[in-house]
Scaffold this active site. Structure first.
Site, PDB file in Angstrom:
ATOM      1  N   SER A 112       2.231  -1.961   5.703  1.00  0.00           N
ATOM      2  CA  SER A 112       3.099  -0.792   5.893  1.00  0.00           C
ATOM      3  C   SER A 112       3.584  -0.766   7.333  1.00  0.00           C
ATOM      4  O   SER A 112       2.917  -1.330   8.219  1.00  0.00           O
ATOM      5  CB  SER A 112       2.304   0.486   5.608  1.00  0.00           C
ATOM      6  OG  SER A 112       3.034   1.629   5.987  1.00  0.00           O
ATOM      7  N   TYR A 127      -5.220   5.942   6.773  1.00  0.00           N
ATOM      8  CA  TYR A 127      -4.207   5.068   6.159  1.00  0.00           C
ATOM      9  C   TYR A 127      -3.699   4.046   7.183  1.00  0.00           C
ATOM     10  O   TYR A 127      -3.628   2.846   6.903  1.00  0.00           O
ATOM     11  CB  TYR A 127      -3.053   5.925   5.643  1.00  0.00           C
ATOM     12  CG  TYR A 127      -1.973   5.159   4.927  1.00  0.00           C
ATOM     13  CD1 TYR A 127      -2.144   4.719   3.618  1.00  0.00           C
ATOM     14  CD2 TYR A 127      -0.754   4.864   5.557  1.00  0.00           C
ATOM     15  CE1 TYR A 127      -1.137   4.023   2.955  1.00  0.00           C
ATOM     16  CE2 TYR A 127       0.252   4.178   4.906  1.00  0.00           C
ATOM     17  CZ  TYR A 127       0.052   3.753   3.599  1.00  0.00           C
ATOM     18  OH  TYR A 127       1.049   3.064   2.946  1.00  0.00           O
ATOM     19  N   LYS A 131      -4.088  -0.077   7.039  1.00  0.00           N
ATOM     20  CA  LYS A 131      -2.954  -1.010   6.953  1.00  0.00           C
ATOM     21  C   LYS A 131      -2.921  -1.949   8.160  1.00  0.00           C
ATOM     22  O   LYS A 131      -2.526  -3.108   8.033  1.00  0.00           O
ATOM     23  CB  LYS A 131      -1.637  -0.230   6.826  1.00  0.00           C
ATOM     24  CG  LYS A 131      -1.520   0.559   5.523  1.00  0.00           C
ATOM     25  CD  LYS A 131      -1.512  -0.360   4.301  1.00  0.00           C
ATOM     26  CE  LYS A 131      -1.281   0.432   3.016  1.00  0.00           C
ATOM     27  NZ  LYS A 131      -1.169  -0.436   1.826  1.00  0.00           N
TER      28      LYS A 131
HETATM   29  N1  LIG Z   1       5.785   4.553  -0.826  1.00  0.00           N
HETATM   30  C1  LIG Z   1       5.908   4.233   0.463  1.00  0.00           C
HETATM   31  O1  LIG Z   1       6.688   4.831   1.226  1.00  0.00           O
HETATM   32  C2  LIG Z   1       5.102   3.114   1.054  1.00  0.00           C
HETATM   33  C3  LIG Z   1       5.352   2.716   2.366  1.00  0.00           C
HETATM   34  C4  LIG Z   1       4.610   1.681   2.923  1.00  0.00           C
HETATM   35  C5  LIG Z   1       3.634   1.060   2.164  1.00  0.00           C
HETATM   36  N2  LIG Z   1       3.402   1.468   0.894  1.00  0.00           N
HETATM   37  C6  LIG Z   1       2.349   0.778   0.158  1.00  0.00           C
HETATM   38  O2  LIG Z   1       2.875   0.245  -1.041  1.00  0.00           O
HETATM   39  C7  LIG Z   1       1.839   0.176  -2.030  1.00  0.00           C
HETATM   40  C8  LIG Z   1       2.321   0.823  -3.312  1.00  0.00           C
HETATM   41  O3  LIG Z   1       2.584   2.183  -3.041  1.00  0.00           O
HETATM   42  P1  LIG Z   1       3.420   3.114  -4.024  1.00  0.00           P
HETATM   43  O4  LIG Z   1       4.248   3.982  -3.183  1.00  0.00           O
HETATM   44  O5  LIG Z   1       4.049   2.282  -5.098  1.00  0.00           O
HETATM   45  O6  LIG Z   1       2.242   4.030  -4.598  1.00  0.00           O
HETATM   46  P2  LIG Z   1       1.781   4.309  -6.094  1.00  0.00           P
HETATM   47  O7  LIG Z   1       0.786   5.421  -6.002  1.00  0.00           O
HETATM   48  O8  LIG Z   1       2.968   4.466  -6.983  1.00  0.00           O
HETATM   49  O9  LIG Z   1       1.069   2.947  -6.496  1.00  0.00           O
HETATM   50  C9  LIG Z   1      -0.243   2.636  -6.090  1.00  0.00           C
HETATM   51  C10 LIG Z   1      -1.002   2.158  -7.323  1.00  0.00           C
HETATM   52  O10 LIG Z   1      -2.326   1.797  -6.900  1.00  0.00           O
HETATM   53  C11 LIG Z   1      -3.188   2.149  -7.954  1.00  0.00           C
HETATM   54  N3  LIG Z   1      -4.553   2.254  -7.447  1.00  0.00           N
HETATM   55  C12 LIG Z   1      -5.057   3.214  -6.613  1.00  0.00           C
HETATM   56  N4  LIG Z   1      -6.367   3.008  -6.402  1.00  0.00           N
HETATM   57  C13 LIG Z   1      -6.715   1.894  -7.106  1.00  0.00           C
HETATM   58  C14 LIG Z   1      -7.929   1.194  -7.284  1.00  0.00           C
HETATM   59  N5  LIG Z   1      -9.071   1.577  -6.685  1.00  0.00           N
HETATM   60  N6  LIG Z   1      -7.929   0.101  -8.079  1.00  0.00           N
HETATM   61  C15 LIG Z   1      -6.787  -0.295  -8.681  1.00  0.00           C
HETATM   62  N7  LIG Z   1      -5.602   0.340  -8.560  1.00  0.00           N
HETATM   63  C16 LIG Z   1      -5.570   1.419  -7.772  1.00  0.00           C
HETATM   64  C17 LIG Z   1      -2.638   3.479  -8.469  1.00  0.00           C
HETATM   65  O11 LIG Z   1      -3.129   3.797  -9.746  1.00  0.00           O
HETATM   66  C18 LIG Z   1      -1.145   3.227  -8.417  1.00  0.00           C
HETATM   67  O12 LIG Z   1      -0.653   2.725  -9.641  1.00  0.00           O
HETATM   68  C19 LIG Z   1       0.611   0.873  -1.408  1.00  0.00           C
HETATM   69  O13 LIG Z   1      -0.253  -0.110  -0.886  1.00  0.00           O
HETATM   70  C20 LIG Z   1       1.224   1.691  -0.278  1.00  0.00           C
HETATM   71  O14 LIG Z   1       0.303   1.946   0.754  1.00  0.00           O
HETATM   72  C21 LIG Z   1       4.114   2.467   0.307  1.00  0.00           C
END
Ligand SMILES: NC(=O)c1ccc[n+]([C@@H]2O[C@H](COP(=O)([O-])OP(=O)(O)OC[C@H]3O[C@@H](n4cnc5c(N)ncnc54)[C@H](O)[C@@H]3O)[C@@H](O)[C@H]2O)c1
Length: 221
Positions: A112, A127, A131
């Protein structure tokens, strides 16, 4: 093969993909990635089902907005357990399989911009630390596993329009993030596809230990 703790989302996504790609071998498993034994078993079962494990994309992650002084031990541990340790368990199990196959492979973590900078205005110490650690994990594995033909890289998304950033609680934050982005908007998850395909494919055979920031320029300001 999708690994997630959530059954319905995975089932629906696999059904959608199966309709689009009727000949593809697709599946999902309910796996908590913090459970190393469950991850190891699921990776072995996936290798049998798919024939091999060649590409692993680690997306699972959780976020929380808590000030450092109010952070409980369990909130801190949960964030690092899922985002950093869980990603390590998945990469480790997959690498063991790739080494046994003697095929090499590609592992891509989802870090991230929060691993590079302190987020503003929301307090996200656990968080951000999880990351930043993932970026270091990527470097260490890229150095250790290149000898096995395994490339390890990461993608650092900026603020994307997903469930992670939804809700009234973050409305104030969204109105601060957007004007601080040179492109004036949040990203869409589909805008990560190019980086994910690139790092997974033979287009990036000499790219190892790299991080691709996909944030519309958010960290420039
Ligand atoms: N959305 C953003 O702005 C953003 C920005 C930077 C990084 N990210 C990163 O991108 C990735 C995806 O994020 P997103 O926005 O799609 O979120 P999201 O919540 O839609 O997806 C995350 C998924 O991880 C699964 N999960 C959580 N804990 C788990 C576990 N213990 N075992 C297995 N699965 C598990 C959840 O069920 C979910 O489906 C994450 O790592 C997040 O930190 C997101």
């Amino acid at each position: 093969m999708i690994f997630d703790v959530e059954k319905n989302k995975s089932r629906i996504k696999v059904e959608e993909l199966q309709n689009e790609f009727p000949k593809a071998r697709l599946g999902y498993k309910i796996v908590d990635i913090t459970d190393d034994a469950a991850v190891a078993t699921s990776v072995q079962e996936s290798a049998k089902f798919l024939g091999s494990i060649d590409v692993v994309l680690c997306f699972a992650g959780v976020v929380g907005c808590t000030h450092a002084l109010e952070m409980t031990a369990s909130q801190w541990r949960k964030t690092l357990d899922i985002n950093t340790t869980g990603s390590f368990f998945v990469a480790q199990a997959a690498a063991r399989q790739m080494i046994a196959q003697k095929t090499g492979g590609s592992i891509v973590f989802t870090a991230s911009i929060s691993g590079h900078r302190v987020n503003y205005p929301q307090p996200q110490i656990a968080y951000n630390v999880s990351k930043a650690a993932l970026l270091s994990l990527k470097n260490c594995l890229a150095a250790e596993w290149a000898i096995h033909g395994i490339r390890t890289n990461s993608i650092s998304p900026g603020y994307a329009d997903t469930i992670l950033n939804e809700g009234d609680g973050l409305a104030g934050c969204r109105s601060i993030w957007t004007p601080r982005n040179p492109m004036g908007r949040m990203g869409s998850p589909s805008e990560l596809t190019g980086a994910a395909v690139f790092l997974s494919s033979s287009a990036s055979t000499y790219i190892n230990g790299a991080d691709i920031v996909v944030d519309g320029g958010q960290v420039l300001f």
